[in-house]
Scaffold this active site. Structure first.
Site, PDB file in Angstrom:
ATOM      1  N   VAL A 108       0.841  -1.200   0.000  1.00  0.00           N
ATOM      2  CA  VAL A 108       0.000   0.000   0.000  1.00  0.00           C
ATOM      3  C   VAL A 108       0.876   1.250   0.000  1.00  0.00           C
ATOM      4  CG1 VAL A 108      -1.646   1.350   1.360  1.00  0.00           C
ATOM      5  CG2 VAL A 108      -1.984  -1.123   1.072  1.00  0.00           C
ATOM      6  N   ALA A 111       2.415   1.769  -3.446  1.00  0.00           N
ATOM      7  CA  ALA A 111       1.445   2.222  -4.435  1.00  0.00           C
ATOM      8  C   ALA A 111       0.956   3.635  -4.155  1.00  0.00           C
ATOM      9  CB  ALA A 111       0.258   1.256  -4.469  1.00  0.00           C
ATOM     10  N   GLU A 112       0.815   3.967  -2.884  1.00  0.00           N
ATOM     11  CA  GLU A 112       0.252   5.265  -2.528  1.00  0.00           C
ATOM     12  C   GLU A 112       1.262   6.405  -2.639  1.00  0.00           C
ATOM     13  OE1 GLU A 112      -2.734   6.169  -1.848  1.00  0.00           O
ATOM     14  OE2 GLU A 112      -3.838   4.321  -1.431  1.00  0.00           O
ATOM     15  N   SER A 113       2.492   6.187  -2.166  1.00  0.00           N
ATOM     16  CA  SER A 113       3.447   7.300  -2.094  1.00  0.00           C
ATOM     17  C   SER A 113       4.855   6.944  -2.549  1.00  0.00           C
ATOM     18  CB  SER A 113       3.535   7.808  -0.646  1.00  0.00           C
ATOM     19  OG  SER A 113       4.157   6.817   0.177  1.00  0.00           O
ATOM     20  N   HIS A 198      -5.591   0.824  -9.092  1.00  0.00           N
ATOM     21  CA  HIS A 198      -4.933   0.769  -7.791  1.00  0.00           C
ATOM     22  C   HIS A 198      -4.950  -0.634  -7.188  1.00  0.00           C
ATOM     23  CE1 HIS A 198      -3.697   2.195  -3.793  1.00  0.00           C
ATOM     24  NE2 HIS A 198      -4.668   1.454  -3.294  1.00  0.00           N
TER      25      HIS A 198
END
Length: 224
Positions: A108, A111-113, A198
């Site tokens: 996560v 993928a997010e940051s 995502h």
């Protein structure tokens, strides 16, 4: 006097130099964090470190020297090896606390940051795990740019989504990205381009990290 909980935010905004007393306060805060987290994080590091690893184990962000944190922030948010090791220790601690596979938390974050503590999305999501302001507040996160708070809060939120959707990882990831309401309204992964991309992206990273873990375990067993 600088509020220690806001110290990371001050550094991110580039105005730390206005508060010279913050250096002393930060060192005191980090020493206290080190004392509080040492036992738990040492156990996590020992459990996951290869048997032939002679390097000292990271003890979370609280054990990172102040100079290394400054280098990380001044370098534009790219994780140095020392900071990456500390972030990994925080992931292990948060994952154990909230009973989640740490590889899913890593996926996560990637993928997010992409492991950038200072990431801010166009929608206003903040930090490593891209917490929205309202979500952060509901999790008790007072500073989304504080690495420990952000990882713990994001991991807790991921745990909530897993529980809400009966441990269905895809639906939990969709809810983490698009909101639980959108998942319920659409009866599954919402037809949003971002969310549709995502979920498999996080899944791919999760599988990569899990495979790497098995490969390391296999290598360790050969030399056991």
């Amino acid at each position: 006097m600088i509020n220690p909980m806001n110290l990371y935010n001050e550094i991110v905004r580039g105005i730390f130099s206005r508060f010279p007393e913050g250096v002393t306060r930060n060192m005191q805060m980090m020493q206290q964090r080190t004392a509080n987290a040492a036992n738990a994080s040492r156990a996590v590091a020992a459990r996951n470190a290869p048997a032939n690893n002679t390097q000292p184990a990271a003890e979370g962000i609280g054990a990172v020297p102040f100079s290394a944190i400054m280098e990380y922030f001044n370098g534009g948010g790219d994780a140095t090896p020392l900071m990456r090791q500390a972030i990994e220790a925080e992931i292990e601690l948060a994952a154990a606390r909230h009973d989640i596979d740490p590889n899913l938390v890593r996926a996560v974050i990637r993928a997010e940051s992409n492991y950038r503590h200072d990431a801010v999305s166009h929608a206003g999501a903040m930090g490593l795990m891209q917490l929205m302001p309202n979500t952060a507040a509901s999790l008790g996160v007072t500073n989304p740019f504080d690495i420990r708070q952000n990882i713990n809060g994001g991991t807790e939120y991921l745990r909530r989504m897993l529980d809400m959707f009966d441990q269905d990882v895809d639906l939990a990831l969709a809810a983490y990205n698009a909101g639980q309401g959108a998942v319920r309204r659409h009866g599954g992964i919402p037809p949003f381009a971002e969310t549709q991309a995502h979920v498999p992206r996080v899944r791919q990273f999760f599988e990569e990290y899990t495979l790497q873990q098995y490969q390391r375990a296999a290598e360790d067993s050969r030399f056991a």
